[in-house]
Write a protein that holds these residues in place. Sequence first.
Motif, short mmCIF file in Angstrom:
data_model
loop_
_atom_site.label_atom_id
_atom_site.label_comp_id
_atom_site.label_asym_id
_atom_site.label_seq_id
_atom_site.Cartn_x
_atom_site.Cartn_y
_atom_site.Cartn_z
N ALA A 105 0.74 -1.09 0.10
CA ALA A 105 0.06 0.00 -0.14
C ALA A 105 0.78 1.24 0.00
N LYS A 106 1.28 1.68 -1.04
CA LYS A 106 2.20 2.88 -1.32
C LYS A 106 1.70 3.99 -0.93
N PHE A 107 0.50 4.10 -0.71
CA PHE A 107 -0.25 5.53 -0.45
C PHE A 107 0.47 5.84 0.75
N TRP A 108 0.80 5.11 1.73
CA TRP A 108 1.13 5.50 2.98
C TRP A 108 2.77 5.90 3.13
N GLU A 109 3.46 5.78 2.02
CA GLU A 109 4.66 6.04 1.97
C GLU A 109 5.15 7.08 1.20
N HIS A 110 4.13 7.65 0.43
CA HIS A 110 4.60 8.94 -0.47
C HIS A 110 3.60 10.01 -0.20
N LYS A 111 3.98 10.96 0.18
CA LYS A 111 3.34 12.24 0.66
C LYS A 111 2.43 12.76 -0.23
N ASP A 112 3.03 12.72 -1.62
CA ASP A 112 2.48 13.15 -2.72
C ASP A 112 1.02 12.44 -3.16
N PHE A 113 1.22 11.14 -2.83
CA PHE A 113 -0.03 10.58 -2.91
C PHE A 113 -1.29 11.04 -2.32
N GLN A 114 -0.92 11.26 -0.89
CA GLN A 114 -1.78 11.63 0.07
C GLN A 114 -2.11 13.21 -0.22
N ASP A 115 -1.36 13.86 -0.71
CA ASP A 115 -1.73 15.34 -1.06
C ASP A 115 -2.58 15.47 -2.29
N ARG A 116 -2.65 14.36 -3.27
CA ARG A 116 -3.40 14.28 -4.41
C ARG A 116 -4.88 13.89 -3.60
N VAL A 117 -5.08 13.14 -2.75
CA VAL A 117 -6.28 13.02 -2.38
C VAL A 117 -6.99 14.06 -1.56
N VAL A 118 -6.14 14.44 -0.72
CA VAL A 118 -6.57 15.79 -0.13
C VAL A 118 -7.09 16.84 -1.04
N TRP A 119 -6.25 17.09 -2.04
CA TRP A 119 -6.88 17.79 -3.02
C TRP A 119 -8.15 17.32 -3.88
N LEU A 120 -8.24 16.14 -4.00
CA LEU A 120 -9.49 15.69 -4.62
C LEU A 120 -10.68 15.85 -3.56
N TRP A 121 -10.57 15.59 -2.49
CA TRP A 121 -11.60 15.80 -1.66
C TRP A 121 -12.02 17.02 -1.48
N GLU A 122 -10.98 18.04 -1.59
CA GLU A 122 -11.46 19.45 -1.50
C GLU A 122 -12.42 19.82 -2.92
N GLU A 123 -12.07 19.31 -3.86
CA GLU A 123 -12.86 19.54 -5.37
C GLU A 123 -14.04 18.82 -5.10
N LEU A 124 -14.23 17.53 -4.62
CA LEU A 124 -15.53 17.01 -4.45
C LEU A 124 -16.48 17.70 -3.60
N ALA A 125 -15.88 17.84 -2.45
CA ALA A 125 -16.31 18.72 -1.37
C ALA A 125 -17.01 20.16 -2.05
N LYS A 126 -16.44 20.78 -2.93
CA LYS A 126 -16.83 22.14 -3.59
C LYS A 126 -17.90 21.57 -4.30
N HIS A 127 -17.99 20.65 -5.05
CA HIS A 127 -19.12 20.02 -5.86
C HIS A 127 -20.32 19.63 -5.13
N TYR A 128 -20.06 19.04 -4.07
CA TYR A 128 -21.35 18.58 -3.51
C TYR A 128 -21.77 19.26 -2.42
N LEU A 129 -21.19 20.54 -1.92
CA LEU A 129 -21.59 21.58 -0.98
C LEU A 129 -22.98 21.93 -1.26
N GLY A 130 -23.82 21.83 -0.21
CA GLY A 130 -25.42 22.14 -0.57
C GLY A 130 -26.19 21.02 -0.80
N ASN A 131 -25.59 19.97 -1.26
CA ASN A 131 -26.46 18.75 -1.40
C ASN A 131 -26.76 17.92 -0.12
N THR A 132 -28.25 18.12 0.42
CA THR A 132 -28.30 17.31 1.61
C THR A 132 -28.81 15.99 1.48
N TRP A 133 -29.06 15.50 0.41
CA TRP A 133 -29.42 14.23 0.06
C TRP A 133 -27.96 13.20 0.24
#
Length: 475
Positions: free
Chosen positions: A151-179
């Motif tokens: 599980a290389k995700f735990w050994e490369h900070k950049d992989f983790q940075d990319r997931v943090v970035w992706l969740w920021e994008e997803l959160a922007k997109h789904y902000l306001g959707n109460t379902w």
Amino acid sequence: MAYLKVSGTKIVNQNGEEVILRGAGLGGWMNMENFISGYPGCEFQIRAELANVVGKEKSEHFFDKFLEYFFQDEDAAFFKSLGLNCIRLPFNYRHFEDDMNPRVLKPEGFKHLDRVIDLCAKHGIYTILDLHTAPGGQNTDWHSDAGTHIAKFWEHKDFQDRVVWLWEELAKHYLGNTWIAGYNPLNEPTDPYHTRVIGFYDRVYKAIRAVDPHHALFLDGNTFASDFSHFGDAHKGWENVAYSIHDYSVFGFPSAPERYVGSEAQKHRVRRSYEKKRQWMDERGLCVWNGEWGPVYARKEYEGELTDGINEERYLVLKDQLDIYNKDRLSWSIWLYKDIGFQGMVYVSRETPYMTLFKDFLAKKHRLAIDAWGADDSQVRHVYEPLTELIRNEIRPEHQSLYPAPVWKLTDRIGRLARNILVSEFLVKEWAEHFRGKSEAEIDEIAKSFAFSSCLHRDGLNKILTHNATLVAGQ
Ligand SMILES: O[C@@H]1[C@@H](O)[C@H](O[C@@H]2CO[C@@H](O[C@@H]3CO[C@@H](O)[C@H](O)[C@H]3O)[C@H](O)[C@H]2O)OC[C@H]1O
């Protein structure tokens, strides 16, 4: 309508009334999996090989139609009719970000996710967004779509940075959707140190909260959502968070230590395994969500006349688990809604173009036991036994348990590496060759095999789920 919230041990609505989420995971859809849709290896491998065989355009057409047919209005209506109210939506990061073009959002990734979230909302069904794969692989198993057990995700900070970035994008997109009941930022982490997972959760929590202060988060425990024992005081920095266990019982699988008869001793074992997973939350008064659980089922083509008897036992395990969950007023999401006939509430009929095309191939996959999930390795065990013996004899006993032990025993590790990864890889081309020479219309028909109208229902399972959904309804 307002957002659902986590309040103490409960999930509540805008009036502070308890909402128990009961439903299933849409596994095998935006994160395809070997045993769910019948291919060998990982999704990234079959996508690449299908493009080689039929060309990029036809291959993309197949996957797009597959995503479309896999969940449509009829599915949502049926799901709702069972009395269930929530669907967990696993997705692969590759829908939103290309490894060769990191941190550039692919807007087309939202096409089917938005569609299904909206369909569910239309039928009064909540959804939980589950990032099931992360760059590098966040766990050691096939479903993280990494093609390896490290599980290389735990050994490369950049992989983790990319997931943090992706969740920021997803959160922007789904902000306001109460379902959307909330975000499940990472499926089944396996961090051998048990500390990096907490550091990562802290980062992703802060990043999501900066964009979206409203949606609840559902955080999986380490080691396939089974272990919070290293989380310490981590929860003190987090609000509106539920903690997710995955409560698979050994008795629901062919590798069970004995036939399940629901004896007191067996029920005790089922309960203990569940209680251990939620102990950290119970000691702190935190909210628990069971994000995955459920037996697999026997099939007439493999288990023959034993099939019905085996499945009655599996239903008993299911009922006994639900008895425990009902008493605890637990929210749960059974694994899974739809597949080709091993675990799903509905499953693709054997008469469809997909199942007839792949009939012999699926029999071969079963014989070679290349899917780790619920594998029956009886026809090939003799091939791998000498390797197991070699390791048993040559490696010091204290070095034989490698993480994710104790969940993975020595034979699990050999099975995962030798069959699920290695032999599977050799079968990827054979899977894709089935499509050679097919027209676009034929490819469409193959994908359509996954539509609700082409599926049979696992009535025994659905009846039990409906019965239990009613038992706790209105609370
Ligand atoms: O995508 C899913 C995936 O999320 C799921 O992962 C498996 C979950 O179970 C793990 O083993 C269990 C750990 O807890 C013990 O109590 C159980 O007895 C074990 O079965 C397994 O290693 C994960 O891969 O599995 C199904 C996938 O489709």
